[in-house]
Motif scaffolding. Sequence first.
Motif, PDB file in Angstrom:
ATOM      1  N   UNK A  32       0.829  -1.199   0.000  1.00  0.00           N
ATOM      2  CA  UNK A  32       0.000   0.000   0.000  1.00  0.00           C
ATOM      3  C   UNK A  32       0.869   1.257   0.000  1.00  0.00           C
ATOM      4  N   UNK A  33       1.918   1.263   0.792  1.00  0.00           N
ATOM      5  CA  UNK A  33       2.811   2.426   0.840  1.00  0.00           C
ATOM      6  C   UNK A  33       3.520   2.641  -0.494  1.00  0.00           C
ATOM      7  N   UNK A  34       3.942   1.553  -1.123  1.00  0.00           N
ATOM      8  CA  UNK A  34       4.577   1.657  -2.439  1.00  0.00           C
ATOM      9  C   UNK A  34       3.596   2.228  -3.439  1.00  0.00           C
ATOM     10  N   UNK A  35       2.348   1.751  -3.388  1.00  0.00           N
ATOM     11  CA  UNK A  35       1.354   2.230  -4.332  1.00  0.00           C
ATOM     12  C   UNK A  35       1.003   3.693  -4.109  1.00  0.00           C
ATOM     13  N   UNK A  41       3.586  10.034  -7.645  1.00  0.00           N
ATOM     14  CA  UNK A  41       4.465  10.326  -8.777  1.00  0.00           C
ATOM     15  C   UNK A  41       3.701  10.427 -10.088  1.00  0.00           C
ATOM     16  N   UNK A  42       2.615   9.705 -10.175  1.00  0.00           N
ATOM     17  CA  UNK A  42       1.793   9.722 -11.388  1.00  0.00           C
ATOM     18  C   UNK A  42       0.709   8.677 -11.284  1.00  0.00           C
ATOM     19  N   UNK A  43      -0.421   8.972 -11.876  1.00  0.00           N
ATOM     20  CA  UNK A  43      -1.565   8.073 -11.759  1.00  0.00           C
ATOM     21  C   UNK A  43      -1.314   6.737 -12.466  1.00  0.00           C
ATOM     22  N   UNK A  44      -0.697   6.767 -13.640  1.00  0.00           N
ATOM     23  CA  UNK A  44      -0.462   5.558 -14.432  1.00  0.00           C
ATOM     24  C   UNK A  44       0.423   4.540 -13.695  1.00  0.00           C
ATOM     25  N   UNK A  45       1.562   4.937 -13.108  1.00  0.00           N
ATOM     26  CA  UNK A  45       2.351   3.945 -12.364  1.00  0.00           C
ATOM     27  C   UNK A  45       1.571   3.327 -11.199  1.00  0.00           C
TER      28      UNK A  45
END
Length: 57
Positions: A32-35, A41-45
Amino acid sequence: MALTCSDICKFILAVVLPPLGVFAERGCTVDLLINVGLTILGWIPGVIHAFYIILKY
């Protein structure tokens, strides 16, 4: 691997707000933290990572 109705709901959550999809799949973990970081940083990643987590688990 067959997709269930809950997986489809998680994919919809992941498109709208990626951390919600990850939280629904894994709970409050490091994923969850990574996400959250990727979504900032950006919606796509964030969406790509959420799809990966949902398909992996």
